[in-house]
Design a protein around this motif. Structure first.
Motif, PDB file in Angstrom:
ATOM      1  N   ASP A 278       0.798  -1.217   0.000  1.00 51.87           N
ATOM      2  CA  ASP A 278       0.000   0.000   0.000  1.00 51.87           C
ATOM      3  C   ASP A 278       0.833   1.272   0.000  1.00 51.87           C
ATOM      4  O   ASP A 278       0.366   2.322  -0.443  1.00 51.87           O
ATOM      5  CB  ASP A 278      -0.924   0.012   1.224  1.00 51.87           C
ATOM      6  CG  ASP A 278      -2.143  -0.874   1.032  1.00 51.87           C
ATOM      7  OD1 ASP A 278      -2.322  -1.396  -0.080  1.00 51.87           O
ATOM      8  OD2 ASP A 278      -2.908  -1.046   2.002  1.00 51.87           O
ATOM      9  N   LYS A 282      -1.256   3.025  -2.753  1.00 50.16           N
ATOM     10  CA  LYS A 282      -2.183   4.100  -2.393  1.00 50.16           C
ATOM     11  C   LYS A 282      -1.885   5.401  -3.143  1.00 50.16           C
ATOM     12  O   LYS A 282      -2.806   6.020  -3.692  1.00 50.16           O
ATOM     13  CB  LYS A 282      -2.173   4.321  -0.877  1.00 50.16           C
ATOM     14  CG  LYS A 282      -2.925   3.243  -0.103  1.00 50.16           C
ATOM     15  CD  LYS A 282      -2.954   3.556   1.388  1.00 50.16           C
ATOM     16  CE  LYS A 282      -3.765   2.516   2.152  1.00 50.16           C
ATOM     17  NZ  LYS A 282      -3.803   2.799   3.611  1.00 50.16           N
ATOM     18  N   MET A 309       1.756  -5.527   3.317  1.00 54.60           N
ATOM     19  CA  MET A 309       0.336  -5.668   3.028  1.00 54.60           C
ATOM     20  C   MET A 309      -0.103  -4.826   1.834  1.00 54.60           C
ATOM     21  O   MET A 309       0.292  -3.680   1.672  1.00 54.60           O
ATOM     22  CB  MET A 309      -0.476  -5.252   4.251  1.00 54.60           C
ATOM     23  CG  MET A 309      -1.984  -5.467   4.091  1.00 54.60           C
ATOM     24  SD  MET A 309      -2.920  -4.786   5.468  1.00 54.60           S
ATOM     25  CE  MET A 309      -2.815  -3.033   5.134  1.00 54.60           C
ATOM     26  N   TRP A 310      -0.953  -5.434   1.012  1.00 56.21           N
ATOM     27  CA  TRP A 310      -1.594  -4.746  -0.109  1.00 56.21           C
ATOM     28  C   TRP A 310      -3.093  -4.965   0.073  1.00 56.21           C
ATOM     29  O   TRP A 310      -3.598  -6.043  -0.159  1.00 56.21           O
ATOM     30  CB  TRP A 310      -1.093  -5.331  -1.428  1.00 56.21           C
ATOM     31  CG  TRP A 310      -1.516  -4.559  -2.642  1.00 56.21           C
ATOM     32  CD1 TRP A 310      -2.173  -3.373  -2.686  1.00 56.21           C
ATOM     33  CD2 TRP A 310      -1.282  -4.930  -4.001  1.00 56.21           C
ATOM     34  NE1 TRP A 310      -2.370  -2.971  -3.975  1.00 56.21           N
ATOM     35  CE2 TRP A 310      -1.827  -3.919  -4.808  1.00 56.21           C
ATOM     36  CE3 TRP A 310      -0.672  -6.019  -4.620  1.00 56.21           C
ATOM     37  CZ2 TRP A 310      -1.793  -3.968  -6.203  1.00 56.21           C
ATOM     38  CZ3 TRP A 310      -0.639  -6.062  -5.990  1.00 56.21           C
ATOM     39  CH2 TRP A 310      -1.181  -5.054  -6.790  1.00 56.21           C
ATOM     40  N   SER A 311      -3.785  -3.937   0.517  1.00 55.84           N
ATOM     41  CA  SER A 311      -5.166  -4.109   0.971  1.00 55.84           C
ATOM     42  C   SER A 311      -6.152  -4.281  -0.175  1.00 55.84           C
ATOM     43  O   SER A 311      -5.949  -3.783  -1.283  1.00 55.84           O
ATOM     44  CB  SER A 311      -5.583  -2.918   1.836  1.00 55.84           C
ATOM     45  OG  SER A 311      -5.537  -1.728   1.087  1.00 55.84           O
ATOM     46  N   GLU A 313      -9.086  -2.997  -0.545  1.00 56.21           N
ATOM     47  CA  GLU A 313      -9.747  -1.778  -0.998  1.00 56.21           C
ATOM     48  C   GLU A 313      -8.927  -1.062  -2.069  1.00 56.21           C
ATOM     49  O   GLU A 313      -9.473  -0.532  -3.048  1.00 56.21           O
ATOM     50  CB  GLU A 313      -9.988  -0.848   0.192  1.00 56.21           C
ATOM     51  CG  GLU A 313     -10.996  -1.350   1.207  1.00 56.21           C
ATOM     52  CD  GLU A 313     -10.466  -2.463   2.092  1.00 56.21           C
ATOM     53  OE1 GLU A 313      -9.223  -2.666   2.099  1.00 56.21           O
ATOM     54  OE2 GLU A 313     -11.262  -3.145   2.758  1.00 56.21           O
ATOM     55  N   ASP A 329      -0.262 -10.472  -5.597  1.00 55.70           N
ATOM     56  CA  ASP A 329       0.332 -10.280  -4.284  1.00 55.70           C
ATOM     57  C   ASP A 329       1.172 -11.518  -3.998  1.00 55.70           C
ATOM     58  O   ASP A 329       0.632 -12.607  -3.799  1.00 55.70           O
ATOM     59  CB  ASP A 329      -0.779 -10.122  -3.251  1.00 55.70           C
ATOM     60  CG  ASP A 329      -0.336  -9.333  -2.039  1.00 55.70           C
ATOM     61  OD1 ASP A 329       0.878  -9.136  -1.890  1.00 55.70           O
ATOM     62  OD2 ASP A 329      -1.194  -8.942  -1.243  1.00 55.70           O
ATOM     63  N   GLN A 351      -9.028 -11.650  -0.253  1.00 60.51           N
ATOM     64  CA  GLN A 351      -8.962 -11.071   1.080  1.00 60.51           C
ATOM     65  C   GLN A 351      -7.530 -10.677   1.402  1.00 60.51           C
ATOM     66  O   GLN A 351      -6.583 -11.387   1.064  1.00 60.51           O
ATOM     67  CB  GLN A 351      -9.462 -12.099   2.099  1.00 60.51           C
ATOM     68  CG  GLN A 351      -9.491 -11.600   3.531  1.00 60.51           C
ATOM     69  CD  GLN A 351     -10.017 -12.653   4.484  1.00 60.51           C
ATOM     70  OE1 GLN A 351     -10.710 -13.574   4.063  1.00 60.51           O
ATOM     71  NE2 GLN A 351      -9.663 -12.544   5.744  1.00 60.51           N
ATOM     72  N   THR A 352      -7.346  -9.518   2.041  1.00 58.01           N
ATOM     73  CA  THR A 352      -6.024  -9.071   2.420  1.00 58.01           C
ATOM     74  C   THR A 352      -5.341 -10.126   3.283  1.00 58.01           C
ATOM     75  O   THR A 352      -5.941 -10.691   4.183  1.00 58.01           O
ATOM     76  CB  THR A 352      -6.110  -7.748   3.193  1.00 58.01           C
ATOM     77  OG1 THR A 352      -6.767  -6.782   2.369  1.00 58.01           O
ATOM     78  CG2 THR A 352      -4.732  -7.240   3.567  1.00 58.01           C
ATOM     79  N   SER A 353      -4.050 -10.386   2.989  1.00 56.50           N
ATOM     80  CA  SER A 353      -3.200 -11.317   3.731  1.00 56.50           C
ATOM     81  C   SER A 353      -3.561 -12.779   3.525  1.00 56.50           C
ATOM     82  O   SER A 353      -3.087 -13.645   4.251  1.00 56.50           O
ATOM     83  CB  SER A 353      -3.209 -11.004   5.241  1.00 56.50           C
ATOM     84  OG  SER A 353      -2.751  -9.702   5.475  1.00 56.50           O
ATOM     85  N   GLU A 468      -0.739   4.739   8.021  1.00 58.13           N
ATOM     86  CA  GLU A 468      -1.416   4.773   6.733  1.00 58.13           C
ATOM     87  C   GLU A 468      -0.423   4.833   5.573  1.00 58.13           C
ATOM     88  O   GLU A 468      -0.584   4.160   4.556  1.00 58.13           O
ATOM     89  CB  GLU A 468      -2.339   6.004   6.675  1.00 58.13           C
ATOM     90  CG  GLU A 468      -3.036   6.234   5.352  1.00 58.13           C
ATOM     91  CD  GLU A 468      -4.299   5.424   5.219  1.00 58.13           C
ATOM     92  OE1 GLU A 468      -4.642   4.709   6.180  1.00 58.13           O
ATOM     93  OE2 GLU A 468      -4.951   5.513   4.160  1.00 58.13           O
TER      94      GLU A 468
END
Length: 537
Positions: A278, A282, A309-311, A313, A329, A351-353, A468
């Motif tokens: 992210d 982001k 992490m790559w979320s 959203e 990912d 889903q993240t992770s 963030e």
């Protein structure tokens, strides 16, 4: 076959033509025939200057064409490329060059002063190669362009081996950085395993490999948006290069310039990009959201992320602008690749992770029992099959990370996870206090010791807090024995360590609650720092 990357590059140099681009950097374009001649000249020049097969070559560069071109030359000369973090200062630089036994150092003129300070301490270095203006190159170095512009550009015609290596230095979880010893055959074999798991054709001969490169590989144009001196950037760029594609580096290689990235995607028809979670995704998404009609991103086919992490959203947001793209990912480490993968497309989000486990991977408990799917039991991920030899000059660390379990050898970098009923992995995190900030590993002890060198600091503890922008923000809690302030301490640390290791925030506390034996209570310190942040909100 006994895969050797120098041999592959030789064959690609014969098969690809002047319309096939190898390297792009702004307006600078280097075709495959040009890179082939230039890297052959560099390889031959190094050997003619007393460099021996198996010697190590440090790369102290930002993302620029000379990085991958120089790596190609090393493979052809049977040298061992060594990544060097360009943020390092004197003692850190000395450690890497000395620990790796570097006999060659490629460095950019930007870092000339840093190199000049450590050079007298490094008698094992046989040749310093500066990238920059020839008339400014110091007399103790040789100019890069001088070596690639003259001499015999034909293939070296030397016998190479799949056991030829490259090193990937990683901080790991404790102590100073360690050099992971990858043989070229093992790295390439790991890539072939990934092809097989994806259901794609697996080349069995050099002719098969070259045929695949001519059919599809040479069409790839990849931006390593993350640094080439890290595993994610280097592995993805290397994969593009040895398959006949083009590595596209950015002119603004000192910061994340999202406008230049998307402009380059549009102007150069970029098909792939490598990022680190992210912290990269982001800002990239924000630029597209704020300028939805500004860029043509229709050439993009894939974005690969690894390390943090790559979320979900953010992935959804990127797909909104690029419905054709696959977001991959990758769950891997410097010590192994292919632990697991998550692919998100317009047809489905992940889903993240959560990752599909790699075919050569298992999850074990601390007593070496295999974790059963759906049990809820936590375990560490272990990768068998194509794994590196170990850490350079560190048998103890090698024995603890590369272990034999039930008769099979595994790479175990320390990532913990659970195995769901469907066999997928849910990543928990690295089992240590290591802080991963925007893809950089920071060890609390190193920052703590730097802080404690300040005359007015009595004690210091360092933790990572969710952030963030950074993923985890390096945060310090300090007890004082005199007068100073947060700004002064940040500057003090920046003068001792790479800038990314300097705390983003520093809080002050009279007593750091160490146990009687001196051990830190990181849990209570984390709670204190969180309370301080909330009080400021």
């Amino acid at each position: 076959m006994d895969w050797n990357l120098g041999n592959i590059l030789d064959e690609l140099g014969l098969a690809l033509g002047s319309d096939d681009l190898a390297l792009i950097h702004g307006d600078r374009v280097i075709s495959w025939p040009e890179m082939t001649i230039r890297s052959n000249r560099m390889a031959r020049a190094l050997l003619e200057r007393g460099v021996d097969y198996g010697d190590k070559a440090g790369f102290y560069l930002r993302n620029q064409p000379e990085y991958m071109e120089g790596v190609a030359a090393c493979f052809k000369a049977r040298l061992v490329p060594v990544n060097v973090n360009y943020r390092y200062l004197d003692d850190e630089l000395y450690y890497i060059f000395d620990n790796s036994d570097s006999a060659v150092v490629f460095y950019d003129a930007e870092f000339r002063d840093n190199v000049a300070r450590v050079r007298p301490r490094l008698p094992k270095v046989k040749i310093w190669i500066e990238i920059g203006e020839a008339d400014e190159t110091p007399n103790w170095a040789v100019n890069y362009e001088d070596l690639v512009s003259e001499g015999d550009g034909s293939p070296l015609n030397i016998e190479r081996s799949g056991d030829d290596m490259f090193f990937l230095y990683t901080g790991g979880t404790t102590g100073m950085p360690k050099g992971v010893m990858w043989t070229q055959a093992v790295w390439h074999e790991a890539g072939l395993e990934a092809l097989a798991e994806s259901g794609l054709p697996v080349p069995e001969t050099m002719a098969d490999h070259i045929s695949s490169a001519l059919e599809t590989g040479r069409l790839a144009r990849q931006i390593p948006a993350c640094p080439l001196m890290h595993g994610t950037g280097f592995f993805t760029a290397l994969g593009t290069m040895v398959n006949g594609g083009c590595v596209v580096t950015l002119q603004n290689n000192k910061s994340l310039d999202v406008e230049e990235i998307w402009t380059t995607v549009q102007n150069r028809g970029v098909t792939k990009m490598a990022i680190v979670g992210d912290a990269f995704a982001k800002p990239l998404l924000l630029e597209l959201d704020e300028n939805p009609e500004k860029y043509d991103v229709s050439s993009m086919q894939a974005i690969v992320s690894s390390g943090v992490m790559w979320s979900m959203e953010v992935k959804k947001g990127l797909i909104r602008h690029m419905p054709q793209v696959a977001l991959m990912d990758s769950f891997g480490a410097s010590e192994a690749i292919g632990f697991g993968a998550s692919v998100t497309t317009a047809e489905g989000v992940s889903q993240t992770s959560k990752f599909q486990i790699g075919g050569n991977c298992k999850v074990f408990t601390e007593d070496d029992r295999e974790v059963q799917p759906g049990s809820g039991e936590r375990g560490f991920i272990a990768r068998g099959g194509a794994v590196p030899l170990g850490y350079y000059k560190d048998k103890a660390k090698t024995d603890s990370t590369f272990r034999v379990i039930n008769g099979a050898r595994y790479a175990i970098p320390g990532d913990w996870c659970t195995v769901e009923s469907d066999g997928t992995l849910t990543l928990i995190g690295r089992g240590s206090n290591c802080i991963n900030t925007a893809g950089e590993k920071v060890f609390p002890e190193e920052v703590e010791e730097a802080l404690k060198e300040h005359s007015n600091v009595k004690d210091a503890l360092v933790i990572g807090l969710p952030d963030e922008k950074w993923g985890s923000a390096v945060t310090a809690v300090v007890s004082l024995d005199g007068e100073t302030d947060e700004a002064n301490l940040k500057t003090f640390v920046r003068n001792k360590l790479a800038a990314y290791k300097s705390p983003k925030r520093i809080f002050f506390k009279d007593d750091l609650n160490r146990a009687a034996n001196g051990k830190a209570d990181y849990k209570s310190i984390t709670a204190f720092a969180v309370d301080q942040l909330q009080a400021e909100a």
